[in-house]
Design an enzyme around this catalytic site. Structure first.
Site, mmCIF file in Angstrom:
data_model
loop_
_atom_site.group_PDB
_atom_site.id
_atom_site.type_symbol
_atom_site.label_atom_id
_atom_site.label_comp_id
_atom_site.label_asym_id
_atom_site.label_seq_id
_atom_site.Cartn_x
_atom_site.Cartn_y
_atom_site.Cartn_z
ATOM 1 N N SER A 111 33.837 38.845 -15.247
ATOM 2 C CA SER A 111 32.681 38.007 -15.576
ATOM 3 C C SER A 111 31.791 37.736 -14.370
ATOM 4 C CB SER A 111 33.171 36.718 -16.225
ATOM 5 O OG SER A 111 32.088 35.990 -16.730
ATOM 6 N N HIS A 112 31.676 36.481 -13.990
ATOM 7 C CA HIS A 112 30.753 36.066 -12.938
ATOM 8 C C HIS A 112 31.414 36.078 -11.562
ATOM 9 C CE1 HIS A 112 33.139 33.010 -14.745
ATOM 10 N NE2 HIS A 112 33.130 32.367 -13.604
ATOM 11 N N ASP A 275 25.044 37.064 -16.037
ATOM 12 C CA ASP A 275 26.157 37.233 -15.108
ATOM 13 C C ASP A 275 26.683 38.666 -15.079
ATOM 14 O OD1 ASP A 275 27.403 37.248 -17.582
ATOM 15 O OD2 ASP A 275 29.226 36.332 -16.818
ATOM 16 N N ASP A 277 28.987 40.421 -16.542
ATOM 17 C CA ASP A 277 29.212 41.180 -17.776
ATOM 18 C C ASP A 277 28.218 40.828 -18.880
ATOM 19 O OD1 ASP A 277 30.366 38.641 -17.962
ATOM 20 O OD2 ASP A 277 31.754 39.282 -19.518
ATOM 21 N N ASP A 279 27.352 37.983 -20.447
ATOM 22 C CA ASP A 279 27.527 37.004 -21.530
ATOM 23 C C ASP A 279 26.980 35.627 -21.173
ATOM 24 O OD1 ASP A 279 29.547 36.482 -19.744
ATOM 25 O OD2 ASP A 279 31.169 36.485 -21.233
ATOM 26 N N ARG A 280 26.776 35.362 -19.883
ATOM 27 C CA ARG A 280 26.231 34.056 -19.505
ATOM 28 C C ARG A 280 24.721 34.130 -19.292
ATOM 29 N NH1 ARG A 280 30.233 30.814 -15.440
ATOM 30 N NH2 ARG A 280 32.096 31.021 -16.734
ATOM 31 N N LYS A 374 29.786 35.069 -26.190
ATOM 32 C CA LYS A 374 28.514 34.511 -25.780
ATOM 33 C C LYS A 374 27.623 35.664 -25.346
ATOM 34 C CE LYS A 374 30.836 33.213 -21.528
ATOM 35 N NZ LYS A 374 32.016 32.382 -21.367
HETATM 36 C C1 G1P Z 1 35.168 29.100 -17.251
HETATM 37 C C2 G1P Z 1 34.216 28.201 -17.988
HETATM 38 C C3 G1P Z 1 34.417 28.346 -19.476
HETATM 39 C C4 G1P Z 1 34.269 29.809 -19.869
HETATM 40 C C5 G1P Z 1 35.180 30.666 -19.031
HETATM 41 C C6 G1P Z 1 34.955 32.146 -19.295
HETATM 42 O O1 G1P Z 1 36.491 28.750 -17.548
HETATM 43 O O2 G1P Z 1 34.377 26.853 -17.596
HETATM 44 O O3 G1P Z 1 33.484 27.546 -20.152
HETATM 45 O O4 G1P Z 1 34.560 29.988 -21.221
HETATM 46 O O5 G1P Z 1 34.950 30.431 -17.649
HETATM 47 O O6 G1P Z 1 33.646 32.542 -18.990
HETATM 48 P P1 G1P Z 1 37.384 27.820 -16.594
HETATM 49 O O7 G1P Z 1 37.413 28.473 -15.242
HETATM 50 O O8 G1P Z 1 36.700 26.493 -16.526
HETATM 51 O O9 G1P Z 1 38.725 27.754 -17.259
HETATM 52 ZN ZN ZN Z 2 30.715 36.605 -18.158
#
Ligand code: G1P
Ligand code: ZN
Length: 537
Positions: A111-112, A275, A277, A279-280, A374
């Site tokens: 992800s990010h 981000d 991938d 999705d954000r 998302k």
């Molecule tokens: C974090 C975000 C959460 C999101 C997840 C995946 O998780 O807070 O909202 O769904 O990344 O992108 P966390 O690290 O808080 O468990």
């Molecule tokens: Zn992501």
């Protein structure tokens, strides 16, 4: 085909968004293979099945894809649909799973989180509805990692992932698809592209920061191609294995360059970022940052100009730490509002059952029933559609929204790389006192009530406990404390602060009392030696 003997590897328990580790951990011999075989075994085998496969292009993505293709073939899969060059944004993968009626998909992404040999890598399995595997499935996968004694992998040459069309690995068919095409068609079926095109043709300016990640090709094709935004509207649009050395997280901290531009003299009308991938999303107008919680509320309040939502929304869902701004909109619209634990997977049942149409998280995730993830670009296009319909600037939309509903001031403080025991002591310290807190004062605030969030899924009846500590103060402010499920080093404590005000609509200092009270209540200084977070969003 070769069966490779192996044995269980410690720590392969998938978190809220799959298994995330340092890339070098994934690159150890057999590590990726063990988890992939556990996925196939955990879902009852791959024989005769069809899967979608793709990732965000980070370091090790292409290599991992070749491994997974050979393993899928050895496990008897019938077909794998893979994105060209191994690329698929997470929402596009979700769409392809649904569109092709596949048996699920494997998405490679952290992800990010940053990418590269010394950064992060991740893998997750999505089920046939297109969404992240629910706990029952991830538990079965994890259970298999504990007993695994071998994996299957075909000895075969690599597939040319650059060439679109049909190929094969052993007996298994492989279809290499354009990652953008089907996704763009889906977006065109949801939004009023003509209205957006006309707005852009009329001089409306956009800056979309793809952060060197997977949405570059999507944004270039849709925003600059189909919708006619001038070349250069998409910046950092070429996916790179280490995201240009950056942190592909669309928030004011990591998307600093975009924020500076939007707050500057020659700011475009609309700024957005996505981000690693895809999705954000982050939405920012000229001199106006839109918090993700507010964005969800605004989308809910302005859904009907979007053709796909013209008949109104079935309901709205938000993760528990997300602000209650959307609740006020749902109340006014007379539709359901569902509060779920953190993590997109909890929205899946509500979307599948038609109880909600849109959902969102404070962590820059918004989406709808069009996929089961998302979707960053979807949120961007939604904003463009509503701006085209309302003919207002982002700042005017926000001012109007707060004037109508009041404002839920909101911030999230992240304390990263906290020693695991110190984080546990802080959390346990609050948890053990939950019953005693009401009536006690901290700083200028007095606790009204406190609990630990549990979720009862209204669709399948499942229970999820221990989903965050909640403290409500007299006067309506709220604090939430939880530990991250996605951090890869030590523990990350997230502290979410919210304060509602119906009259004062432009004073972020409204959050100061709840911040001071919560730092004191939880003993941040005592347990972790600091009250200043690493990241504030
Ligand atoms: C974090 C975000 C959460 C999101 C997840 C995946 O998780 O807070 O909202 O769904 O990344 O992108 P966390 O690290 O808080 O468990
Ligand atoms: Zn992501």
């Amino acid at each position: 085909m070769t069966r490779h003997a192996t044995q269980p590897i410690e720590g392969q328990k998938p978190g809220t968004s799959g298994l995330r580790k340092k890339t070098r951990v994934f690159m150890q011999p057999g590590y990726l293979e063990n988890f992939v075989q556990s996925i196939f075994d955990g879902i009852g085998g791959a024989s005769g099945k069809t899967f979608v496969l793709g990732g965000d292009g980070r370091f090790f993505n292409a290599k991992a894809i070749q491994t997974i293709l050979k393993m899928a073939a050895a496990n008897g899969a019938a077909r794998v649909i893979v994105g060209q060059d191994g690329l698929l944004s997470t929402p596009a993968a979700s769409h392809l799973i649904r569109l092709n009626g596949t048996d699920g998909g494997i998405i490679l992404s952290a992800s990010h989180n940053p990418g590269g040999p010394d950064e992060d890598f991740g893998i997750k399995f999505n089920t046939p509805n297109g969404g992240p595997a629910p706990e029952g499935v991830t538990n079965a996968i994890f259970a298999r990692t504990q007993t695994i004694d071998g994996y299957q992998k075909l000895d075969a040459p690599d597939v040319d992932l650059g060439a679109l069309g049909e190929t094969s690995v052993g007996e298994m068919a492989v279809t290499v698809v354009d990652p953008v095409e089907d996704y763009e068609a889906l977006m065109a079926s949801i939004f009023d592209f003509d209205a957006i095109r006309a707005m852009i043709a009329g001089g409306f300016t956009i800056s979309f920061d793809a952060m060197h990640a997977v949405t570059g090709p999507y944004a270039a094709k849709i925003l600059e191609g189909t919708l006619g935004a001038p070349a250069g509207s998409v910046v950092n649009g070429t996916p790179s294995p280490d995201f240009g050395g950056g942190h592909p997280d669309p928030n004011p901290v990591w998307a600093r360059a975009l924020m500076d531009r939007m707050m500057g003299e020659d700011a475009p009308d609309f700024g957005a970022a996505s981000d690693g991938d895809g999705d954000r999303n982050m939405i920012v107008g000229r001199n106006c940052y839109v918090s993700p919680s507010d964005s969800l509320a605004v989308l809910a309040a302005n859904a009907t100009p979007v053709p796909a939502y013209a008949k109104g929304l079935a309901g709205v869902a938000r993760s528990m730490p997300t602000s209650a701004a959307a609740d006020r909109v749902a109340e006014r619209l007379g539709i359901g509002l569902y509060e779920t634990p953190t993590g997109w997977k909890f929205f899946g049942n509500l979307l599948d059952a038609g109880k909600v149409t849109i959902c969102g998280e404070e962590s820059a995730g918004t989406g709808s029933d069009h996929v089961r993830e998302k979707d960053g670009l979807w949120a961007v296009l939604f904003w463009l559609n509503l701006l085209a319909a309302r003919k207002l600037s982002v700042a005017e939309v926000m001012a109007d929204h707060w004037a109508t509903y009041g404002r839920n001031y909101y911030t999230r403080l992240d304390f990263e790389a906290v020693p695991t025991e110190a984080a546990a002591a802080l959390m346990d310290g609050v948890r053990d006192r939950l019953g005693d807190l009401p009536g006690q004062s901290f700083g200028d605030l007095t606790v009204e009530s406190a609990d630990e969030f549990s979720y009862h899924d209204p669709v399948d009846g499942s229970e999820s406990h221990g989903q965050g500590l909640r403290i409500w103060y007299e006067g309506g402010a709220r604090a939430v404390l939880r530990t991250s499920g996605t951090g890869t080093e030590g523990a990350t404590i997230r502290c979410y602060l919210e304060a509602y005000d119906a009259e004062t609509l432009d004073d972020p200092a409204k959050l100061d009392p709840v911040r001071t009270a919560t730092m004191e209540l939880a003993g941040f200084r005592t347990h972790i030696g600091r009250t200043e977070p690493d990241v504030t969003t």
